[in-house]
Design an enzyme around this catalytic site. Structure first.
Site, PDB file in Angstrom:
ATOM      1  N   THR A 123      64.830  27.201  -4.908  1.00  0.00           N
ATOM      2  CA  THR A 123      64.140  28.284  -5.609  1.00  0.00           C
ATOM      3  C   THR A 123      63.996  27.898  -7.081  1.00  0.00           C
ATOM      4  O   THR A 123      64.999  27.642  -7.752  1.00  0.00           O
ATOM      5  CB  THR A 123      64.953  29.597  -5.460  1.00  0.00           C
ATOM      6  N   GLY A 257      75.494  40.515  -4.155  1.00  0.00           N
ATOM      7  CA  GLY A 257      76.043  39.308  -4.763  1.00  0.00           C
ATOM      8  C   GLY A 257      75.396  38.126  -4.085  1.00  0.00           C
ATOM      9  O   GLY A 257      74.256  38.215  -3.622  1.00  0.00           O
ATOM     10  N   CYS A 260      71.993  33.757  -4.321  1.00  0.00           N
ATOM     11  CA  CYS A 260      70.560  33.852  -4.620  1.00  0.00           C
ATOM     12  C   CYS A 260      70.178  35.052  -5.479  1.00  0.00           C
ATOM     13  O   CYS A 260      69.627  34.881  -6.567  1.00  0.00           O
ATOM     14  CB  CYS A 260      69.758  33.883  -3.322  1.00  0.00           C
TER      15      CYS A 260
HETATM   16  N1  LIG Z   1      71.792  29.724   0.114  1.00  0.00           N
HETATM   17  C1  LIG Z   1      70.749  30.356   0.605  1.00  0.00           C
HETATM   18  O1  LIG Z   1      70.834  31.110   1.574  1.00  0.00           O
HETATM   19  C2  LIG Z   1      69.384  30.132   0.004  1.00  0.00           C
HETATM   20  C3  LIG Z   1      68.268  30.801   0.544  1.00  0.00           C
HETATM   21  C4  LIG Z   1      67.007  30.564   0.003  1.00  0.00           C
HETATM   22  C5  LIG Z   1      66.876  29.681  -1.058  1.00  0.00           C
HETATM   23  N2  LIG Z   1      67.985  29.069  -1.591  1.00  0.00           N
HETATM   24  C6  LIG Z   1      67.796  28.103  -2.673  1.00  0.00           C
HETATM   25  O2  LIG Z   1      67.944  26.800  -2.128  1.00  0.00           O
HETATM   26  C7  LIG Z   1      68.557  25.928  -3.095  1.00  0.00           C
HETATM   27  C8  LIG Z   1      69.828  25.317  -2.517  1.00  0.00           C
HETATM   28  O3  LIG Z   1      70.746  26.356  -2.269  1.00  0.00           O
HETATM   29  P1  LIG Z   1      72.093  26.117  -1.449  1.00  0.00           P
HETATM   30  O4  LIG Z   1      72.740  27.433  -1.289  1.00  0.00           O
HETATM   31  O5  LIG Z   1      71.800  25.296  -0.267  1.00  0.00           O
HETATM   32  O6  LIG Z   1      72.910  25.241  -2.503  1.00  0.00           O
HETATM   33  P2  LIG Z   1      74.256  24.404  -2.242  1.00  0.00           P
HETATM   34  O7  LIG Z   1      74.965  24.387  -3.529  1.00  0.00           O
HETATM   35  O8  LIG Z   1      74.939  24.917  -1.021  1.00  0.00           O
HETATM   36  O9  LIG Z   1      73.716  22.936  -1.888  1.00  0.00           O
HETATM   37  C9  LIG Z   1      73.108  22.096  -2.796  1.00  0.00           C
HETATM   38  C10 LIG Z   1      73.499  20.657  -2.439  1.00  0.00           C
HETATM   39  O10 LIG Z   1      72.711  19.755  -3.206  1.00  0.00           O
HETATM   40  C11 LIG Z   1      73.526  18.619  -3.483  1.00  0.00           C
HETATM   41  N3  LIG Z   1      72.903  17.815  -4.529  1.00  0.00           N
HETATM   42  C12 LIG Z   1      72.959  17.943  -5.877  1.00  0.00           C
HETATM   43  N4  LIG Z   1      72.238  16.973  -6.469  1.00  0.00           N
HETATM   44  C13 LIG Z   1      71.712  16.203  -5.483  1.00  0.00           C
HETATM   45  C14 LIG Z   1      70.869  15.060  -5.462  1.00  0.00           C
HETATM   46  N5  LIG Z   1      70.426  14.496  -6.578  1.00  0.00           N
HETATM   47  N6  LIG Z   1      70.543  14.527  -4.268  1.00  0.00           N
HETATM   48  C15 LIG Z   1      70.968  15.104  -3.117  1.00  0.00           C
HETATM   49  N7  LIG Z   1      71.767  16.191  -3.088  1.00  0.00           N
HETATM   50  C16 LIG Z   1      72.132  16.731  -4.259  1.00  0.00           C
HETATM   51  C17 LIG Z   1      74.862  19.235  -3.811  1.00  0.00           C
HETATM   52  O11 LIG Z   1      75.901  18.292  -3.756  1.00  0.00           O
HETATM   53  C18 LIG Z   1      74.955  20.317  -2.735  1.00  0.00           C
HETATM   54  O12 LIG Z   1      75.578  19.821  -1.564  1.00  0.00           O
HETATM   55  C19 LIG Z   1      68.771  26.785  -4.328  1.00  0.00           C
HETATM   56  O13 LIG Z   1      67.677  26.656  -5.174  1.00  0.00           O
HETATM   57  C20 LIG Z   1      68.813  28.195  -3.767  1.00  0.00           C
HETATM   58  O14 LIG Z   1      68.424  29.158  -4.711  1.00  0.00           O
HETATM   59  C21 LIG Z   1      69.229  29.264  -1.074  1.00  0.00           C
END
Ligand SMILES: NC(=O)c1ccc[n+]([C@@H]2O[C@H](COP(=O)([O-])OP(=O)(O)OC[C@H]3O[C@@H](n4cnc5c(N)ncnc54)[C@H](O)[C@@H]3O)[C@@H](O)[C@H]2O)c1
Length: 429
Positions: A123, A257, A260
């Site tokens: 996002t 909370g 997101c």
């Molecule tokens: N969690 C949700 O349910 C959800 C839903 C919709 C959108 N999002 C969005 O999706 C994105 C990811 O969210 P998340 O909850 O999966 O985050 P997360 O923190 O669980 O996962 C992110 C991962 O990216 C890795 N990372 C960091 N730098 C990297 C790189 N250069 N190369 C490869 N991997 C790398 C981290 O080590 C981590 O494992 C965010 O922008 C979030 O807002 C999340």
């Protein structure tokens, strides 16, 4: 799908990246998931899943042949036709989204001679795609395409949400890249919204803002219900039947909370402000949510007096059931406030950990949490809590006081079990 399977690299093995990778493999594509945390990749290679997300273990196991895991960028990109970016975008101190992990991925993309489409799942603020496009062009990577394909899955139901989404959003600079990204979802039956990149970015932020607005709205209705003797559960039911309104996201509680909503609301607020617009509704939504989390403290004080030296049990730490995610969880705010009031805080959660909550004692069972407690707060509506025999566990408490922060339990049954029971927006009798 077999033969028609495409080659997909997913950057980020977190909640979104792992679900995306596993689901694309399930659709028949060959997927390489890359993360920078070696332990995560080692665990995934061993068949261990580093997060709790229902159905994900099975999906990863079932598609082992089409999935691989690496920390190596070149290995991930080798032959890839799509590069999915699913790295974290947490808030900075200013509330803006921190895009440093996104930029790292873009900058470390190796030169490729075939067409690759970068698909943004993280996002990001509106305008990010435009900036990525410039950055790629500046590196001479004009032939690398860019698509915004935001994620709407919810933790706890992410696998189902991915495979059976309400819609798929694809915003592209080049129609052919949008076609390719949309086709990658072949096998999923859902409307596809095709648009420009900025609109796709805004759809994600606006969708979250709309959901948060409903939560803060019903929470304010709940607070007025409390003051006037109405019952918000009945009120939500009554308005939810209205087809113009609908039933979802009308559950009053102690506030939202998670990883997101809080960060995305701040990011949209900052985005609007930096563009010269004061987003009044969103500001109110955020403020209402902050106050809502703290209202529980007032309720507890009303019920037990000063909290100094009192033992308070928090039932649930995760920001919602069926996840181990505690990012921005209301339990953490509550615990901090309770400790500041001088209370002893003990917490139970079937999956989530109190790591980082200094001064909170985590126990393994609801019974242990309630032992000798002066009050309990139901923070996360874990289904296990509906199965508790409250009249017997109540006997373990020093006083049978419970604030139901999710309106999960039956008020009459709780009172019949000897509890002084309070909830959110349900006038105490
Ligand atoms: N969690 C949700 O349910 C959800 C839903 C919709 C959108 N999002 C969005 O999706 C994105 C990811 O969210 P998340 O909850 O999966 O985050 P997360 O923190 O669980 O996962 C992110 C991962 O990216 C890795 N990372 C960091 N730098 C990297 C790189 N250069 N190369 C490869 N991997 C790398 C981290 O080590 C981590 O494992 C965010 O922008 C979030 O807002 C999340």
């Amino acid at each position: 799908m077999g033969e028609s399977g495409r080659r997909v690299a997913v950057f980020g093995a977190g909640y979104v990246g792992l679900v995306t990778g596993a689901c694309f493999a399930e659709l028949g594509h060959r997927v390489v998931v890359r993360d920078v945390v070696a332990e995560k990749i080692d665990a995934l290679r061993r068949g261990d899943v580093p997060i709790y997300e229902p159905g994900l273990d099975d999906l990863l196991a079932r598609n082992r042949d089409r999935l691989s895991f690496t920390i190596d960028v070149d290995e991930a990109i080798d032959g890839a036709e799509f590069v999915y970016v699913a790295v974290g975008t947490p808030p900075t101190y200013s509330g803006d989204a921190d895009l440093s992990a996104v930029w790292t991925v873009i900058d470390e993309l190796p030169r490729v001679d075939h067409r690759v489409v970068v698909c943004m799942k993280s996002t990001v603020p509106v305008g990010t795609g435009e900036k990525v496009r410039h950055r790629l062009d500046a590196r001479g990577l004009e032939h690398v395409g860019y698509v915004s394909n935001p994620e709407f899955t919810a933790e706890g139901t992410a696998v189902r949400d991915f495979m059976e989404p309400d819609r798929i959003v694809v915003g592209a600079f080049e129609a052919a890249d949008g076609d390719a990204a949309a086709a990658l979802h072949g096998g999923i039956d859902a409307p596809v919204v095709r648009c420009d990149v900025a609109s796709a970015e805004m759809i994600k932020l606006a969708a979250n803002a709309a959901l948060m607005t409903r939560i803060s709205f019903i929470n304010e209705i709940a607070n007025v219900c409390e003051a006037t003797g109405a019952d918000v559960v009945r009120v939500a039911e009554g308005i939810g039947w209205d087809r113009r309104i609908g039933k979802n996201f009308l559950r009053a509680g102690i506030g939202f909370g998670g990883s997101c909503f809080p960060k995305d609301s701040l990011a949209l607020k900052q985005l609007a402000a930096s563009s010269g617009y004061h987003f009044q509704v969103l500001n109110a939504v955020i403020e209402v949510n902050e106050l809502q989390k703290r209202r529980v403290i007032g309720k507890l004080k009303q019920l037990v007096g000063s909290l100094r030296g009192r033992r308070v049990a928090l039932l649930g730490l995760a920001f919602k059931p069926n996840t181990d995610d505690t990012r921005e969880a209301p339990a953490f705010v509550l615990a901090g406030r309770l400790l500041a009031e001088g209370a002893d805080v003990v917490a139970w959660d079937p999956i989530a950990s109190a790591d980082g909550l200094h001064g909170v004692v985590q126990v393994a069972t609801v019974e242990e949490a309630l032992d000798g407690a002066d009050a309990a707060v139901l923070v996360t509506e874990w289904p296990q809590l509906a199965e508790v025999d409250w009249s017997s566990v109540g006997a373990r408490m020093r006083s049978r006081v419970l604030v139901d922060g999710r309106n999960m339990l039956d008020p009459e049954a709780m009172r019949a079990a000897g509890f002084t029971y309070d909830a959110i927006g349900r006038a105490a009798r």
